[in-house]
Structures are given as C-alpha cells and as structure tokens.
Design an enzyme around this catalytic site. Structure first.
Site, PDB file in Angstrom:
ATOM      1  N   ARG A 154       0.799  -1.225   0.000  1.00 17.80           N
ATOM      2  CA  ARG A 154       0.000   0.000   0.000  1.00 17.80           C
ATOM      3  C   ARG A 154       0.834   1.280   0.000  1.00 17.80           C
ATOM      4  O   ARG A 154       0.426   2.291  -0.526  1.00 17.80           O
ATOM      5  CB  ARG A 154      -0.881   0.019   1.265  1.00 17.80           C
ATOM      6  CG  ARG A 154      -2.031  -0.931   1.166  1.00 17.80           C
ATOM      7  CD  ARG A 154      -2.718  -1.050   2.482  1.00 17.80           C
ATOM      8  NE  ARG A 154      -1.819  -1.638   3.479  1.00 17.80           N
ATOM      9  CZ  ARG A 154      -2.211  -2.130   4.643  1.00 17.80           C
ATOM     10  NH1 ARG A 154      -3.469  -2.097   4.967  1.00 17.80           N
ATOM     11  NH2 ARG A 154      -1.357  -2.661   5.479  1.00 17.80           N
ATOM     12  N   LYS A 157       0.333 -20.079   6.257  1.00 15.03           N
ATOM     13  CA  LYS A 157      -0.597 -20.406   7.311  1.00 15.03           C
ATOM     14  C   LYS A 157      -0.942 -19.146   8.104  1.00 15.03           C
ATOM     15  O   LYS A 157      -0.160 -18.205   8.040  1.00 15.03           O
ATOM     16  CB  LYS A 157      -0.013 -21.481   8.231  1.00 15.03           C
ATOM     17  CG  LYS A 157       1.278 -21.017   8.957  1.00 15.03           C
ATOM     18  CD  LYS A 157       1.534 -21.786  10.193  1.00 15.03           C
ATOM     19  CE  LYS A 157       1.028 -21.130  11.425  1.00 15.03           C
ATOM     20  NZ  LYS A 157       1.725 -19.954  11.964  1.00 15.03           N
ATOM     21  N   HIS A 198       6.224 -23.858   7.404  1.00 10.15           N
ATOM     22  CA  HIS A 198       7.688 -23.844   7.273  1.00 10.15           C
ATOM     23  C   HIS A 198       8.365 -24.936   8.110  1.00 10.15           C
ATOM     24  O   HIS A 198       9.517 -25.254   7.895  1.00 10.15           O
ATOM     25  CB  HIS A 198       8.259 -22.454   7.568  1.00 10.15           C
ATOM     26  CG  HIS A 198       8.239 -22.069   9.010  1.00 10.15           C
ATOM     27  ND1 HIS A 198       7.106 -21.678   9.662  1.00 10.15           N
ATOM     28  CD2 HIS A 198       9.232 -22.024   9.934  1.00 10.15           C
ATOM     29  CE1 HIS A 198       7.395 -21.404  10.919  1.00 10.15           C
ATOM     30  NE2 HIS A 198       8.681 -21.602  11.118  1.00 10.15           N
ATOM     31  N   LYS A 204      12.134 -27.818   7.813  1.00  8.19           N
ATOM     32  CA  LYS A 204      13.262 -27.866   8.757  1.00  8.19           C
ATOM     33  C   LYS A 204      14.056 -29.148   8.517  1.00  8.19           C
ATOM     34  O   LYS A 204      13.486 -30.244   8.475  1.00  8.19           O
ATOM     35  CB  LYS A 204      12.751 -27.777  10.203  1.00  8.19           C
ATOM     36  CG  LYS A 204      12.159 -26.403  10.504  1.00  8.19           C
ATOM     37  CD  LYS A 204      12.038 -26.144  11.972  1.00  8.19           C
ATOM     38  CE  LYS A 204      11.359 -24.805  12.223  1.00  8.19           C
ATOM     39  NZ  LYS A 204      12.189 -23.627  11.980  1.00  8.19           N
ATOM     40  N   GLU A 260       9.093 -21.874  23.126  1.00  7.51           N
ATOM     41  CA  GLU A 260       9.787 -20.647  22.721  1.00  7.51           C
ATOM     42  C   GLU A 260      10.000 -19.763  23.943  1.00  7.51           C
ATOM     43  O   GLU A 260       9.097 -19.617  24.767  1.00  7.51           O
ATOM     44  CB  GLU A 260       8.931 -19.881  21.701  1.00  7.51           C
ATOM     45  CG  GLU A 260       8.739 -20.644  20.408  1.00  7.51           C
ATOM     46  CD  GLU A 260       7.844 -19.880  19.439  1.00  7.51           C
ATOM     47  OE1 GLU A 260       8.385 -19.298  18.496  1.00  7.51           O
ATOM     48  OE2 GLU A 260       6.627 -19.857  19.655  1.00  7.51           O
ATOM     49  N   ASP A 305      -2.207 -21.149  16.098  1.00  2.77           N
ATOM     50  CA  ASP A 305      -0.943 -20.611  15.587  1.00  2.77           C
ATOM     51  C   ASP A 305       0.067 -21.719  15.293  1.00  2.77           C
ATOM     52  O   ASP A 305       0.710 -21.720  14.248  1.00  2.77           O
ATOM     53  CB  ASP A 305      -0.361 -19.625  16.618  1.00  2.77           C
ATOM     54  CG  ASP A 305       0.888 -18.933  16.107  1.00  2.77           C
ATOM     55  OD1 ASP A 305       0.916 -18.545  14.933  1.00  2.77           O
ATOM     56  OD2 ASP A 305       1.866 -18.790  16.885  1.00  2.77           O
ATOM     57  N   HIS A 310       2.103 -26.773  12.826  1.00  2.27           N
ATOM     58  CA  HIS A 310       3.450 -27.293  13.093  1.00  2.27           C
ATOM     59  C   HIS A 310       3.428 -28.566  13.964  1.00  2.27           C
ATOM     60  O   HIS A 310       4.091 -29.555  13.659  1.00  2.27           O
ATOM     61  CB  HIS A 310       4.322 -26.253  13.794  1.00  2.27           C
ATOM     62  CG  HIS A 310       4.404 -24.932  13.080  1.00  2.27           C
ATOM     63  ND1 HIS A 310       4.270 -24.809  11.721  1.00  2.27           N
ATOM     64  CD2 HIS A 310       4.614 -23.671  13.542  1.00  2.27           C
ATOM     65  CE1 HIS A 310       4.396 -23.522  11.382  1.00  2.27           C
ATOM     66  NE2 HIS A 310       4.596 -22.824  12.470  1.00  2.27           N
ATOM     67  N   LYS A 319       4.727 -20.050  24.612  1.00  2.00           N
ATOM     68  CA  LYS A 319       5.576 -18.863  24.429  1.00  2.00           C
ATOM     69  C   LYS A 319       6.025 -18.412  25.809  1.00  2.00           C
ATOM     70  O   LYS A 319       5.387 -18.732  26.820  1.00  2.00           O
ATOM     71  CB  LYS A 319       4.775 -17.744  23.768  1.00  2.00           C
ATOM     72  CG  LYS A 319       4.420 -18.061  22.315  1.00  2.00           C
ATOM     73  CD  LYS A 319       4.547 -16.837  21.444  1.00  2.00           C
ATOM     74  CE  LYS A 319       4.143 -17.099  20.011  1.00  2.00           C
ATOM     75  NZ  LYS A 319       5.263 -17.382  19.132  1.00  2.00           N
TER      76      LYS A 319
HETATM   77  C1  BG6 Z   1       5.055 -19.441  13.309  1.00  2.00           C
HETATM   78  C2  BG6 Z   1       4.174 -18.951  14.411  1.00  2.00           C
HETATM   79  O1  BG6 Z   1       4.325 -20.171  12.371  1.00  2.00           O
HETATM   80  O2  BG6 Z   1       6.072 -20.260  13.849  1.00  2.00           O
HETATM   81  C3  BG6 Z   1       4.983 -18.205  15.454  1.00  2.00           C
HETATM   82  O3  BG6 Z   1       3.185 -18.092  13.871  1.00  2.00           O
HETATM   83  C4  BG6 Z   1       6.122 -19.066  15.933  1.00  2.00           C
HETATM   84  O4  BG6 Z   1       4.181 -17.799  16.548  1.00  2.00           O
HETATM   85  C5  BG6 Z   1       6.916 -19.596  14.767  1.00  2.00           C
HETATM   86  O5  BG6 Z   1       6.941 -18.264  16.766  1.00  2.00           O
HETATM   87  C6  BG6 Z   1       7.983 -20.576  15.203  1.00  2.00           C
HETATM   88  O6  BG6 Z   1       8.788 -20.849  14.102  1.00  2.00           O
HETATM   89  P1  BG6 Z   1      10.319 -21.128  14.280  1.00  2.00           P
HETATM   90  O7  BG6 Z   1      10.788 -21.509  12.934  1.00  2.00           O
HETATM   91  O8  BG6 Z   1      10.923 -19.867  14.779  1.00  2.00           O
HETATM   92  O9  BG6 Z   1      10.409 -22.230  15.286  1.00  2.00           O
END
Ligand code: BG6
Length: 482
Positions: A52, A160, A190, A194, A228, A247, A252, A342
């Site tokens: 934008r 996602k 993602h 890994k 995390e 999330d 994941h 988290k």
């Molecule tokens: C993301 C989540 O998909 O994955 C985040 O939205 C999370 O909240 C992250 O922190 C973790 O990914 P990675 O690769 O840092 O472990």
C-alpha cells in the site's frame, strides 16, 4: 528432492503481496538473496513487491536495503546491489482492481523485454483476512493465467494459518480451486522444511533397528514439544485473535506428529509422501469433551495482556498441551502429547519417543535389591529424542552395567549433533528451501489440502469446547506447566 539442484533456467517473476511486512523482510527476501548469491536463481528473474505504501524507485530500494534482515558481512555488497537491481515496486491497495491491472501490465512489459513468457510465482505475505480479496482480484485480472503459448507456469505460495476452522479452510480452498490446480498451490508450513524434521523419514525408514519397533507394542508414548522463550512481541494484534492452538497446534505440531507416526510411503514422490502424512492425520481420534477437560491444558503468560495489540482482558492462550491418539492398528492406545508455549524457560523443539519398559523380570529383581543402581525400575525406559532446533540432533537414552564389582545399572545417552559434522553445520534455511522447491515445483514440503482438512477436522471439535478449559496463568520463563 535435491536441495543442490539448480533452479529452472526459465525466466521467472516472483510477486510478493505485502512486501513491507515482517515476513517479507525477515524471511522471503533473505532467502531469495541467499539463492541469488548461490547462483541458483534463473539469469532472468525479477521480484516485484506489491504493497500500500507509496515509494519512489530510490525510496523502495533504500527501504529494502535497510530492512533486508541479513547478518552484516554475510554477502558481498556487490551481490546485494545486483540483487536489488532485480527488484521493483508496484503500489496499490489489495482491494483495488486497477492496481492489479497495472501489475499485469508490468508483468507483460517484463515478458516483452525478455522476449519470453516467464514463470510467475505469487506469494501472499499478508494477514489471512486479506487472502480472499487478493485471490478474487487475481482471478479477475487474469494475472494467474499462464501466457497463451503455455511456456510459463503460474504458482501461488500461501502462508498459514490456512483458514480459521474447517469451514473457512474449505471456502478458502474453493476460492483457490477456481484459480489454480492443486499442483500450482504451495501451502506453507515452514516446519516441514526444517532439516531435522525432514530427516525423520530417512532415520525411521533407513534404520531397520527402529522401524519394526515403531508401533504400539513397543512404544509407550510420544511427546512433541515446541517451546519458545520469546513472547509475542510486535505480533500481539494478530496473535491475540488466534492463540497457540491455531498458531502452531493445527499446523506445526500436527505436521511433526504426522512425520513421526506415518507409514512408509509407496515412493518418495511428493504425492505419496503427502498422502501418507494426510492418512495418519485423518486417523487422529476425535478428542471428546470429557477427555479434553481431563487431559488438556492451556495457559497465558503473565504480562501477555500488556503486550502491544493485545486486549487487556484477553483470554487467548499462549500455552497448550493436548493428549492426542491415533485410531490405527499401529498406534491405537499410544498417547501422543502435543505441547507448545511462548515465554517459556528456553526455546527448543523436540520429539521424545518413549519405548515401553523392559519386561525382563530377572532384571527387575536385581534392581529391586540393588541400591547402587542409579536407575530406578520406573525410569528404565529407552527414549529416542529428535532435536529439531536449536542444536539439531538425535539422542538415545540407553542402559548399561555400571562398572564395578556389583551388577548395577546406569543410564547413558548416545548423541549425534549436526553441528559436530563440519559439512552439516550450515543447515539450509527453511524459507530458502521452500522457495527453492516452489521454483522447481516440488510440493513434498508443502501441506496438501487433504492434510489441512484433516488437521482442522481434529482441531475444530477442540475449539468448540476450548472456552470450557480453564486458562492457567504462568510466569515468563516457566519450565513446565502443571
Ligand atoms: C510461526 C508462528 O508459524 O512459527 C509463530 O506463527 C512461531 O508464533 C513460529 O513463533 C515458530 O517458528 P520457528 O521456525 O521460529 O520455530
């Protein structure tokens, strides 16, 4: 799958919707730059940022240079300069049709300059509530239709969360189907990219010492953890609307579950691997309300409500623990714990596979009497751990005789760390791998629609009762939550 394969040499244009967002500067552009510096992008390639904000050509270049999240000194300044030469910008609102027409015009003019119809990749790096508008406008503008001579393909990369529950995921899928065939849709989780997760299939199916025991007769439980140490930071507004279950739980954690429990695919072609991942996700047992209330937990870290963008009354969970199980004859009755939080004590993602305790009675007797054994009978369980990140590796807890005059048992660990192998130390980045694979059209590391639907089918009934589960509060830096 061959990570070192050069990308197709056919000219390619990569369009990033939401170029000024964190994902683009933090992940996509560094990954594209890495591929560029390895000479893995086609000689004719262009990146078009769409967003934008209004920028002049120079302002855009300066903005990208400033926000390009790469370690100082990692690349030659010349490489970065040349990389930036491949980038240009199209300003427009995502819901404004004329902007798409301008974009189409720009794509055509690049094709004219190259004298060929190029491949086109569209990456939706925007909040999910914008997907629908962008997809509709893409459809109307015919941007995603390959050129007449069919020499260039078009593909879409979509992030996602894919939907908000099974219904919204279905309608998003319907929308995508209008525009693309499944082979053109690259749904990103993602975690699948890994390295240490991809290794699970190789480890399981190449090592005959484990695979025959990879079943309910020998495995007691599996524990999948994604912890995390960081809180939500600047993502409070987005995160507060979804919470940990959506999330990371729906995607994941379940993809990790799929890799550790799936059957061996018929072949290692993308379709076969994705089919097996989907099959095991489909056989996840539905968690009943009473089971959920008895076995699940959710929590929120202290201070979460004062994070920017988070409601001061927020009931959103930042921690989850679920007990899942699979209904197949291979896994019936084996609890699979899924846990993520988290602001926990440390960042670590790992999968622990607990083998059943040995039934050797004679050893039990010996251990009961023997006070010098440092391992109690209760602890006598082999554990295989896949460490996904950081410190990627594998370890196995095993038992041996403690040296000495008595017959005592001790526990030790066999360890393998990627970092100890010099040629393994520099693992490919997740997004580098994903973009690479999208270029070459390999969908192995992308979630199929079947997988997405199966995971929502598992998560949606949990969501229906989610509010009934008490929200525990925990201190930042907590190790475990009761
Ligand atoms: C993301 C989540 O998909 O994955 C985040 O939205 C999370 O909240 C992250 O922190 C973790 O990914 P990675 O690769 O840092 O472990």
């Amino acid at each position: 799958m061959n990570s070192s394969s050069p990308l197709a040499l056919h000219p390619t244009i990569f369009v990033i919707f939401g170029i000024t967002g964190d994902l683009a500067s933090g992940k996509l552009l560094p990954a594209l730059l890495a591929l560029y510096s390895k000479r893995m992008l086609p000689p004719n390639f262009a990146i078009i940022g769409f967003s934008r904000r209004s920028f002049s050509r120079e302002e855009f270049r300066d903005y990208i240079r400033e926000h390009l999240n790469v370690k100082p000194g990692k690349y030659h300044e010349e490489d970065i300069k040349h990389f930036l030469d491949h980038m240009s910008y199209e300003q427009g609102f995502f819901d404004n049709m004329p902007a798409y027409e301008r974009l189409a015009e720009r794509l055509r003019s690049i094709d004219d300059r190259w004298g060929q119809c190029s491949n086109k990749l569209f990456h939706l790096s925007v909040p999910p509530n914008m997907y629908e508008g962008i997809l509709n406008n893409l459809a109307h503008s015919k941007l995603t239709v390959p050129c007449d001579d069919l020499s260039g393909w078009t593909r879409i990369l979509i992030e996602k969360p894919f939907g908000n529950d099974i219904e919204t995921a279905r309608s998003l899928d319907k929308l995508l189907e209008v525009l693309f065939e499944e082979k053109q849709i690259f749904r990103i989780d993602h975690y699948l990219a890994k390295e240490a997760l991809q290794n699970i299939l190789a480890f399981r199916f190449m090592n005959q010492i484990f695979e025959p025991m990879w079943r309910r007769e020998y495995i007691d439980k599996i524990h999948i953890k994604l912890m995390e140490s960081e809180g939500v930071h600047s993502r409070g507004d987005f995160y507060d609307r979804i919470g940990a279950l959506k999330d990371v739980g729906q995607n994941h954690l379940l993809q990790m579950l799929a890799l550790v429990t799936m059957d061996e695919p018929r072949s290692y072609a993308a379709d076969d691997i994705r089919r097996e991942r989907a099959k095991v996700l489909k056989s996840l047992r539905r968690i009943s309300t009473s089971e959920l209330l008895k076995t699940a937990a959710k929590g929120q870290y202290d201070g979460y409500r004062s994070e920017t963008g988070v409601s001061p009354q927020s009931k959103t969970e930042t921690y989850i623990r679920l007990q899942a199980s699979i209904g197949s004859s291979r896994w019936r009755g084996v609890p699979i714990y899924l846990e993520s939080g988290k602001a926990m004590a440390e960042s670590k993602t790992e999968i622990d596979v607990y083998f059943k305790k040995s039934k050797l009675k004679i050893l039990d007797k010996k251990l009961e009497k023997d006070q010098s054994s440092s391992v109690s009978a209760a602890e006598r369980q082999n554990i295989l751990t896949f460490r996904i990140q950081p410190d990627e590796g594998i370890k196995i807890k095993f038992f041996l005789k403690k040296p000495g005059y008595e017959f005592a048992i001790d526990a030790k660990t066999l360890k393998f760390k990627y970092a100890d192998v010099p040629s393994y130390a520099d693992l490919p980045d997740d997004y580098e791998r994903l973009i690479h694979d999208a270029f070459i059209g390999d969908q192995t590391l992308f979630a199929s629609t079947e997988e997405i639907m199966a995971s929502w089918k598992f998560v949606t009934p949990i969501l229906a009762n989610w509010d009934r589960l008490p929200l525990k509060s925990y201190q930042k830096g907590t190790k475990e939550i009761e």
